[in-house]
Write a protein that holds these residues in place. Sequence first.
Motif, short mmCIF file in Angstrom:
data_model
loop_
_atom_site.label_atom_id
_atom_site.label_comp_id
_atom_site.label_asym_id
_atom_site.label_seq_id
_atom_site.Cartn_x
_atom_site.Cartn_y
_atom_site.Cartn_z
N VAL A 23 8.87 14.11 1.03
CA VAL A 23 8.25 14.49 0.02
C VAL A 23 6.97 13.92 -0.81
N THR A 24 6.71 12.83 0.15
CA THR A 24 5.55 11.83 -0.13
C THR A 24 4.24 12.32 -0.32
N PRO A 25 3.87 13.60 0.83
CA PRO A 25 2.74 14.24 0.83
C PRO A 25 2.44 15.06 -0.64
N PHE A 26 3.84 15.49 -0.83
CA PHE A 26 3.91 16.60 -2.05
C PHE A 26 3.64 15.92 -3.33
N VAL A 27 4.11 14.91 -3.48
CA VAL A 27 4.09 13.94 -4.69
C VAL A 27 2.51 13.60 -4.74
N ASP A 28 1.84 13.19 -3.53
CA ASP A 28 0.56 12.89 -4.04
C ASP A 28 -0.37 14.01 -4.33
N VAL A 29 -0.13 15.25 -3.49
CA VAL A 29 -1.09 16.46 -3.92
C VAL A 29 -0.90 16.59 -5.49
N MET A 30 0.54 16.71 -5.86
CA MET A 30 0.86 16.99 -7.28
C MET A 30 -0.02 16.09 -8.33
N LEU A 31 0.18 14.97 -7.80
CA LEU A 31 -0.58 13.73 -8.61
C LEU A 31 -2.04 13.92 -8.95
N LEU A 33 -3.73 17.08 -8.41
CA LEU A 33 -3.99 18.24 -9.31
C LEU A 33 -3.67 17.90 -10.70
N LEU A 34 -2.88 17.08 -10.99
CA LEU A 34 -2.64 16.90 -12.50
C LEU A 34 -3.59 15.88 -13.14
N VAL A 39 -8.63 16.35 -16.43
CA VAL A 39 -9.94 15.90 -16.43
C VAL A 39 -10.46 17.55 -17.00
N ALA A 40 -10.23 18.36 -16.50
CA ALA A 40 -10.86 19.74 -16.46
C ALA A 40 -10.40 20.52 -17.68
#
Length: 144
Positions: A23-31, A33-34, A39-40
């Motif tokens: 799940v490490t890559p999944f958590v990285d991508v979610m962070l 995107l957050l 910012v947007a």
Amino acid sequence: MGAKLSGGGGSKFHVEANAEINVTPFVDVMLVLLIIFMVAAPLATVSVEVTLPKAVAKPIENPPKPVYISLQKDGSVYIANDPTSLDALGDDLKKAVGARNPEEERIFIRADKQTRYAEFMKVMNKLQDNGFYSVALQGEDDAK
């Protein structure tokens, strides 16, 4: 899917499948995107003031209360809940309509399913004789 590279059993080229999800890559991508959305989001708000024009359209008035004629199987006629006779139907209906134009007024007819067709046609003819030409027949909806 991961692979088990060391451990007992098998030769050095024997690789066992590991069914645990990484799940490490999944958590990285979610962070990531957050952070992007944080910012947007402030940039999406409109801060330019604009004086909008006033609406010139007048609000639509509610339509007048509809007039119902009910026919029972014994031949009795009702306007709304008030009993009337076939001879007085035109005058009573003009009282119920009031100052509105009879030619533009829609009259709703509700008849018992055992009402004779001749009685129904007498009411229809009486409506036409008194200037009521817009007639709607009301039925029961079976979809329940």
